[in-house]
Design a protein around this motif. Sequence first.
Motif, PDB file in Angstrom:
ATOM      1  N   LEU A   1      -4.752  -3.501  -8.705  1.00  0.00           N
ATOM      2  CA  LEU A   1      -4.129  -2.189  -8.920  1.00  0.00           C
ATOM      3  C   LEU A   1      -4.588  -1.577 -10.238  1.00  0.00           C
ATOM      4  O   LEU A   1      -4.799  -0.367 -10.343  1.00  0.00           O
ATOM      5  CB  LEU A   1      -2.601  -2.325  -8.903  1.00  0.00           C
TER       6      LEU A   1
ATOM      7  N   GLY B   1      -8.339  -0.374  -9.801  1.00  0.00           N
ATOM      8  CA  GLY B   1      -8.694   0.395  -8.614  1.00  0.00           C
ATOM      9  C   GLY B   1      -8.473   1.875  -8.786  1.00  0.00           C
ATOM     10  O   GLY B   1      -8.402   2.398  -9.908  1.00  0.00           O
ATOM     11  N   GLU B   2      -8.362   2.560  -7.638  1.00  0.00           N
ATOM     12  CA  GLU B   2      -8.171   4.005  -7.643  1.00  0.00           C
ATOM     13  C   GLU B   2      -6.839   4.359  -8.315  1.00  0.00           C
ATOM     14  O   GLU B   2      -5.793   3.857  -7.917  1.00  0.00           O
ATOM     15  CB  GLU B   2      -8.186   4.535  -6.208  1.00  0.00           C
ATOM     16  N   GLY B   3      -6.899   5.198  -9.329  1.00  0.00           N
ATOM     17  CA  GLY B   3      -5.693   5.582 -10.039  1.00  0.00           C
ATOM     18  C   GLY B   3      -5.230   4.562 -11.047  1.00  0.00           C
ATOM     19  O   GLY B   3      -4.162   4.719 -11.640  1.00  0.00           O
ATOM     20  N   GLY B   4      -5.998   3.492 -11.258  1.00  0.00           N
ATOM     21  CA  GLY B   4      -5.614   2.444 -12.199  1.00  0.00           C
ATOM     22  C   GLY B   4      -6.026   2.774 -13.616  1.00  0.00           C
ATOM     23  O   GLY B   4      -6.494   3.871 -13.939  1.00  0.00           O
TER      24      GLY B   4
ATOM     25  N   PRO C   1     -10.880   2.119 -13.633  1.00  0.00           N
ATOM     26  CA  PRO C   1     -11.549   1.961 -12.329  1.00  0.00           C
ATOM     27  C   PRO C   1     -12.933   1.347 -12.461  1.00  0.00           C
ATOM     28  O   PRO C   1     -13.672   1.634 -13.401  1.00  0.00           O
ATOM     29  CB  PRO C   1     -11.634   3.399 -11.805  1.00  0.00           C
TER      30      PRO C   1
ATOM     31  N   HIS D   1      -7.966  -0.902  -3.540  1.00  0.00           N
ATOM     32  CA  HIS D   1      -7.870   0.202  -2.608  1.00  0.00           C
ATOM     33  C   HIS D   1      -6.439   0.710  -2.436  1.00  0.00           C
ATOM     34  O   HIS D   1      -6.136   1.408  -1.472  1.00  0.00           O
ATOM     35  CB  HIS D   1      -8.455  -0.210  -1.246  1.00  0.00           C
ATOM     36  N   THR D   2      -5.571   0.327  -3.359  1.00  0.00           N
ATOM     37  CA  THR D   2      -4.196   0.805  -3.345  1.00  0.00           C
ATOM     38  C   THR D   2      -3.934   1.564  -4.638  1.00  0.00           C
ATOM     39  O   THR D   2      -4.081   1.012  -5.730  1.00  0.00           O
ATOM     40  CB  THR D   2      -3.199  -0.371  -3.229  1.00  0.00           C
ATOM     41  N   ASP D   3      -3.573   2.821  -4.517  1.00  0.00           N
ATOM     42  CA  ASP D   3      -3.263   3.636  -5.682  1.00  0.00           C
ATOM     43  C   ASP D   3      -1.883   3.234  -6.206  1.00  0.00           C
ATOM     44  O   ASP D   3      -0.893   3.301  -5.454  1.00  0.00           O
ATOM     45  CB  ASP D   3      -3.273   5.118  -5.296  1.00  0.00           C
TER      46      ASP D   3
ATOM     47  N   ALA E   1       0.185   4.758  -7.908  1.00  0.00           N
ATOM     48  CA  ALA E   1       1.134   5.863  -7.783  1.00  0.00           C
ATOM     49  C   ALA E   1       1.738   5.951  -6.384  1.00  0.00           C
ATOM     50  O   ALA E   1       2.776   6.597  -6.193  1.00  0.00           O
ATOM     51  CB  ALA E   1       0.445   7.179  -8.124  1.00  0.00           C
ATOM     52  N   SER E   2       1.095   5.283  -5.395  1.00  0.00           N
ATOM     53  CA  SER E   2       1.616   5.338  -4.025  1.00  0.00           C
ATOM     54  C   SER E   2       2.673   4.273  -3.756  1.00  0.00           C
ATOM     55  O   SER E   2       3.305   4.286  -2.694  1.00  0.00           O
ATOM     56  CB  SER E   2       0.464   5.175  -3.029  1.00  0.00           C
TER      57      SER E   2
ATOM     58  N   PRO F   1       0.186   0.389   0.489  1.00  0.00           N
ATOM     59  CA  PRO F   1       1.111   0.248  -0.645  1.00  0.00           C
ATOM     60  C   PRO F   1       2.390  -0.503  -0.294  1.00  0.00           C
ATOM     61  O   PRO F   1       2.869  -1.321  -1.074  1.00  0.00           O
ATOM     62  CB  PRO F   1       1.413   1.708  -1.029  1.00  0.00           C
TER      63      PRO F   1
END
Length: 415
Positions: free
Chosen positions: A41, A44-47, A50, A281-283, A285-286, A355
């Motif tokens: 996390l 990854g994306e939004g981490g 990245p 692959h898990t944002d 924020a989600s 998520p």
Amino acid sequence: MHSSAVFLIEFGAIILGLGLLGRFAGRFHFSPIPLYLLAGLAFGEGGLLPLGTSEEFVAIGAEIGVVLLLLMLGLEYTASDLVSNLKTQYPAGLLDAALNALPGAAMALLLGWGPVAAVVLAGVTWISSSGVIAKVMGDLGRLGNRETPVILSILVLEDLAMAVYLPIITALLAGVSLAAGSVTLAIALGVAGLVLFLALRYGRVISRFVSSDDPEKLLLVVLGLTLLVAGIAQQLQVSAAVGAFLVGIALSGEVAEGAHNLLSPLRDLFAAVFFVFFGLHTDPASIPPVLLPALALAVVTACTKIATGYWAAKRAGISAKGRWRAGGTLVARGEFSIVIAGLAVTAGIEPSLGPLATAYVLVLVIIGPLTARYTEPLATRLTGRRKQPPAARATKTEALPEALEPVDDGTADRA
């Protein structure tokens, strides 16, 4: 040249970080899986930071991690063990599926995700983590307890069910027709049945063919055979993980033991990479929007797993304390749940499913070792107080000092 240097720096930092996280988890005697997921996390994306050039290699490593996880599980069992478990413990397996798959399916439908997502989430909540559970039983010194074969039987039945479940999921996620899905399932069942037949009838011949006194040759042959079969299985639209699991079942005796010792470090390395890849692959924020459903699902399915283990142990004639220990031990979810959710994330059927699965596994992989340790003493204390009147409890306390009270450590339930 610059990109290769960046790749080495990134991937080296990932491996070093995973090693430090594993040491930290080992010091406090809990599974490192939640830490690996959190690391994914973070990168990854939004981490926080990245990744760039190393992400494609991490994806390949994650596929190898899944294959090795299932191969190692297959090495734990022989074909005769599987057949015997099917004959004696299938009622517990059916109860396990009903109690633990239905909450996941119901949650997906309540969230409006549709029938395909419901089947996926049912698998996420159904399958316990064999890796986490095996480690917990070893840490608690319960491998010789009478309830342990019951726990292992349920895990084996879940592993076998994956041979049917994963092809169904693969077909549903691919959106193929009913006829094509039926063909895929028939191929999967045919391959599984063929491998089990060959393992039962010619297991020693296969093991002799693979066997080698040279560890290097044994490692290369077993790993090469596993990746080859996994690739062929995937080409036939059957899960690569199922192919690897069946290869493990086909090997037995000294070959299985030697391969297990040689492949354990590789499994740990690539399995850690797999958990990181899922987190990548898990944002982050989600996760907050699905945290409450994940917590609710975790509470419900923790209780249903405890009920499953209790009933199965009672059916096997285990004492009450052993029943509670069996139930509490089965709570942890981990690699299988992430594998199933990962298939759905790759197919892109529901953005929130990944998520929710991540949050769900994080909760239960932390709670699982705690329920394994404390379910039995807590249940014993609560049921003891209900059965005993207050006056009797007071008399017992006065008559028997706390230091002299008997303590059940599970040895009474050992075989």
